[in-house]
Design a protein around this motif. Structure first.
Motif, PDB file in Angstrom:
ATOM      1  N   LYS A 211      -5.921   4.425   2.345  1.00  0.00           N
ATOM      2  CA  LYS A 211      -5.178   5.609   1.901  1.00  0.00           C
ATOM      3  C   LYS A 211      -4.894   6.531   3.094  1.00  0.00           C
ATOM      4  CE  LYS A 211      -5.679   9.609  -1.150  1.00  0.00           C
ATOM      5  NZ  LYS A 211      -6.600  10.313  -2.051  1.00  0.00           N
TER       6      LYS A 211
ATOM      7  N   THR B 266      -1.365   7.716  -6.731  1.00  0.00           N
ATOM      8  CA  THR B 266      -2.542   8.281  -6.077  1.00  0.00           C
ATOM      9  C   THR B 266      -2.316   9.761  -5.743  1.00  0.00           C
ATOM     10  OG1 THR B 266      -3.022   6.154  -5.108  1.00  0.00           O
ATOM     11  CG2 THR B 266      -4.035   8.042  -4.058  1.00  0.00           C
TER      12      THR B 266
ATOM     13  N   ASP C 196       0.842  -1.210   0.000  1.00  0.00           N
ATOM     14  CA  ASP C 196       0.000   0.000   0.000  1.00  0.00           C
ATOM     15  C   ASP C 196       0.874   1.257   0.000  1.00  0.00           C
ATOM     16  OD1 ASP C 196      -2.285  -1.592   0.097  1.00  0.00           O
ATOM     17  OD2 ASP C 196      -2.096  -1.802   2.280  1.00  0.00           O
ATOM     18  N   VAL C 197       2.037   1.162   0.647  1.00  0.00           N
ATOM     19  CA  VAL C 197       2.981   2.289   0.646  1.00  0.00           C
ATOM     20  C   VAL C 197       4.317   1.783   0.122  1.00  0.00           C
ATOM     21  CG1 VAL C 197       4.266   3.925   2.076  1.00  0.00           C
ATOM     22  CG2 VAL C 197       1.905   3.363   2.663  1.00  0.00           C
TER      23      VAL C 197
ATOM     24  N   VAL D 265       1.454   6.182  -2.417  1.00  0.00           N
ATOM     25  CA  VAL D 265       0.385   5.269  -2.014  1.00  0.00           C
ATOM     26  C   VAL D 265      -0.061   4.510  -3.266  1.00  0.00           C
ATOM     27  CG1 VAL D 265      -1.895   5.117  -0.953  1.00  0.00           C
ATOM     28  CG2 VAL D 265      -0.308   6.936  -0.267  1.00  0.00           C
TER      29      VAL D 265
ATOM     30  N   ALA E  46      -2.296   5.033   5.130  1.00  0.00           N
ATOM     31  CA  ALA E  46      -1.021   5.112   4.424  1.00  0.00           C
ATOM     32  C   ALA E  46      -0.376   6.478   4.625  1.00  0.00           C
ATOM     33  CB  ALA E  46      -1.241   4.840   2.930  1.00  0.00           C
TER      34      ALA E  46
END
Lengths: 455, 325
Positions: free
Chosen positions: A329, A113, A94-95, A320, A332
């Motif tokens: 998000k 993102t 995710d990160v 992200v 993150a």
């Protein structure tokens, strides 16, 4: 098995197994206890146990402050192919972090993102060094990541080989001619490569561009309307290619492997086979942690500049994944702020981070460039001073002179494609004594312009 | 056997007016007799295989063809661009270089790699004792994981006087060779490693085929006064013709898809001397634009597949004619 019934059972059993295998990738962003599961990039595969120890401590510290988030460290190393495969397979962390050069391409491809609102809410948009922030912004000023670390190009050298060649490791070369002399001295005295240049997987183009900038040239000009003009056929690029050619064919001071990239040149340097090479100033951590370099042998100085040249810079951004939901998000962004940004801004966070890393034997104090303003950076250095465990005095030639050099950003138009196009030029002068440098740069210029015109 | 247009004798013997009207056989038998005859079991047994082939083999192929007509970032819906990807690939100056390099690799591989295993197999078949040991020795490189083999050979090919091969050459007074570090020697170096890696498999196949050669033929040849080379030329090679053709086409298809060696040894260098079609496909897909050029990569893949399919068709046509002559 003659009966149709038995055959049917066997057939459907086989189908069920295949179906189960094909469908077992369902995943959820929330753990059973309702906490948001956040998968974050940690270390490249192969990092030592101490690195994981340090990360575990940091994970526990973060989860104590954010009990609603469950951080899961994922082994990760930035590579274009890995990214594409992971994006296609939905298995990106995710990160994760991305170098500046690639962030532009990803941003243009719509593969990052937008975190503008989140960065603004944290209140430090204005604190960023504007040149660096521009690397993660689109034409409308939207922000697609947190610049977390920046570096300038440096000349890394092996102090032991300097001594073996009768050179003073505390007075490294300051001009390209001195680099050539030192390389020859090392090669003659030790049989090792006095100097070496990367040349594969786009790194040849990267370093040729860096040297071009240092020699006062550029490989590309921005026209201001979104188009670019290739300027590869310039005197600085030719001078660098001639420099490499002469070291290889006149001095024989480049060793015997001319197909190195970032990983393999680090490996060779850490093994004591290379006297000098140019690369990002932040590579010390990787050299010691991942490649086993003895810290005593390490030296770092600035890349020589001439004709008003500057230092090519770079860095990476924490981003992200483009596929996460809103809750992930938000988590993150909290992680990025805590893990990457606060140690640059807040004394307690900086000290805690430095102490945790130092306790696990990780490098603290590797020379970087400020992603925020220079005062904040220098302030943060005083906070972590007691925990610095890298040989700063061996890096003094770099840290004392880097702010005298003009920082230059990497070319923005089709960066990696142009770097790929330049690799063969470096390889040509290293492997062909009769390589026609003028013809090579002219052809590369035409090819690069074709790529730039395609957009 | 010679094939003719003549009808089989049993059918030809039946007077024409007495023969029943010809019709497809299956519908006349009906679904019941089909089931009774084991049709259902056949289908049920076939289903898992059809499913696996469909999901893992055919669907990616169909998807590749579709993708070759699109531009995608793997997130948003793909955009149709018609034949643009094909045009872009055909206009790439590197394509010609990659095709020539691939042909060069294939030619060198045929030169080194095709006769060598046959030669080794013939020699080994003549060995009376320790045949199993020699077979195992020859097959050993096939067992070594390809990436490990390449890393090992990188070590052998190391330049300067300290490289393994250069040290050996030094013993007989030959100066160090650049191996992978020179545009002229890089490709032959890759072919030597690839031959070493693949020869074992071919040797085993040839050894098995040699067992099928009737010993009487050799005996007859010996009676006629043939030496070893005449026996090989007049008995062994004609007897192995079928297997030699199969091995030839397999090798051509394999060499047209060479990727691992140039990717791991040289990355396509020095100065694009070892860039091959498959490496170019890889670079389109992954290296240059971080996945931005999947369309171009699949377009080139489709073109390569079509060329290889045409080659295979041509091969079958030719060998069919040879086998009937």
């Amino acid at each position: 098995m003659k009966s149709p019934a038995k055959a049917a059972i066997a057939g459907f059993a086989a189908l069920a197994v295949v179906g189960a295998l094909a469908g077992c990738s369902a995943d959820s962003a929330s753990s059973a206890d309702g906490r948001v599961e956040l998968r974050v990039a940690t270390f490249p595969p192969g990092a030592d146990a101490a690195a994981y120890e340090a990360f575990e401590s940091q994970e526990a510290q973060f989860e104590e402050e954010h009990p609603d988030i469950d951080v899961i460290g994922v082994e990760y190393e930035w590579e274009g192919p890995t990214f594409a495969a992971q994006l296609a397979g939905g298995s990106l962390p995710d990160v994760f972090t991305v170098p500046f050069t690639d962030s532009k391409t990803l941003l243009e491809n719509g593969q990052l993102t937008d975190v503008t609102a989140e960065v603004e809410e944290l209140g430090y948009t204005d604190a960023f060094n504007p040149i660096i922030l521009a690397e993660v912004q689109d034409a409308d000023g939207n922000i697609y990541g947190f610049p977390r670390q920046a570096y300038a190009m440096g000349l890394h050298y092996n102090r032991a080989l300097f001594e073996a060649a009768g050179l003073d490791p505390d007075s490294p070369p300051t001009t390209w001619d001195e680099v050539r002399e030192a390389a020859k001295a090392i090669s003659d005295a030790t049989g090792k490569a006095g100097f070496m240049e990367m040349s594969t997987n786009n790194t040849g183009g990267w370093q040729l561009t860096a040297a071009t900038v240092a020699r006062g040239g550029s490989t590309q000009e921005e026209n201001g309307d979104g188009t670019y003009t290739s300027t590869i056929a310039n005197e600085a690029t030719k001078a660098q290619l001639q420099f490499l050619h002469d070291l290889r064919w006149e001095d024989d001071s480049l060793g015997d492997n001319y197909l190195l990239d970032w990983g393999s040149i680090n490996q060779e340097f850490a093994a004591g086979n290379i006297g000098m090479y140019s690369s990002g100033s932040d590579v010390y951590t990787a050299l010691v942690r991942d490649f086993g370099l003895s810290p005593d042998d390490y030296g770092l100085t600035v890349l020589p500049t001439e004709n008003g040249g500057g230092t090519l810079g770079g860095g990476d951004i924490a981003v992200v994944s483009p596929t996460v939901d809103d809750a992930t998000k938000a988590a993150a962004v909290q992680w990025i702020d805590w893990y990457y940004m606060q140690k640059l801004l807040d004394e307690d966070a900086a000290v805690l981070d430095a102490k945790t890393l130092a306790d696990s034997g990780q490098a603290v104090g590797t020379p970087v460039l400020p992603v925020l303003d220079r005062e904040t950076y220098e302030q943060s250095l005083t906070w972590i001073a007691p925990y610095v465990n890298v040989p700063l005095d061996q890096m003094a030639p770099f840290t004392e002179h880097i702010f005298e050099q003009t920082p230059v950003g990497e070319p923005k138009g089709s960066t990696q494609e142009i770097y790929a196009l330049l690799d063969p030029l470096v390889q040509a002068v290293l492997t062909d004594e009769n390589a026609d440098i003028d013809a090579l740069v002219e052809q590369a210029d035409v090819d690069a312009q074709a790529i730039l015109d395609q957009g | 056997m010679t094939m003719t247009d003549e009808a089989p004798p049993d059918e030809a013997a039946v007077p024409e007016e007495a023969s029943p009207p010809r019709a497809p056989r299956t519908p006349r038998r009906g679904i019941r007799s089909w089931i009774r005859g084991g049709g259902l079991s056949t289908l049920v047994f076939l289903l898992p295989m059809l499913f696996v082939f469909g999901v893992f083999s055919w669907s990616p192929i169909v998807q590749s063809v579709i993708m070759s007509l699109q531009v995608t970032n793997l997130l948003d819906p793909p955009e149709w661009v018609g034949l643009d990807n094909y045009v872009a690939v055909l206009n790439d100056p590197l394509l010609g270089k990659a095709v020539l390099n691939t042909l060069y690799f294939a030619a060198l591989a045929l030169l080194f790699g095709f006769p060598l295993p046959l030669f080794m197999a013939v020699l080994m078949s003549e060995v009376r004792r320790g045949k199993g040991f020699y077979s195992a020795l020859a097959y050993l490189p096939v067992v070594v994981p390809p990436v490990v083999a390449v890393l090992l050979w990188k070590f052998f090919y190391a330049g300067g006087e300290n490289g393994v091969f250069n040290t050996v050459l030094g013993w007989v007074g030959i100066p160090p060779q650049p191996w992978l570090q020179d545009a002229a020697t890089a490709m032959p170096s890759l072919v030597i490693e690839a031959t070493w890696a693949a020869a074992g498999g071919a040797i085993i196949i040839y050894l098995a085929a040699l067992l099928g050669v009737p010993p009487e033929l050799y005996d007859a040849a010996e009676v006629d006064g043939a030496g070893i080379w005449k026996k090989v030329w007049h008995v062994t090679l004609p007897q192995l013709r079928g297997i030699l053709f199969i091995m030839l086409i397999l090798q051509v298809i394999a060499t047209a898809q060479v990727f691992l060696e140039p990717y791991l040894f040289t990355g396509g260098g020095p100065n694009n001397a070892t860039i091959t079609v498959l490496l170019l496909i890889y670079k389109y897909a992954f290296q240059n634009s971080l996945g931005g050029d999947y369309g171009e990569a699949t377009a080139l893949s489709v073109m390569l597949a079509v060329v290889l399919a045409l080659f295979s068709w041509l091969y079958f046509k030719l060998t069919d004619r040879w086998s009937t002559s």
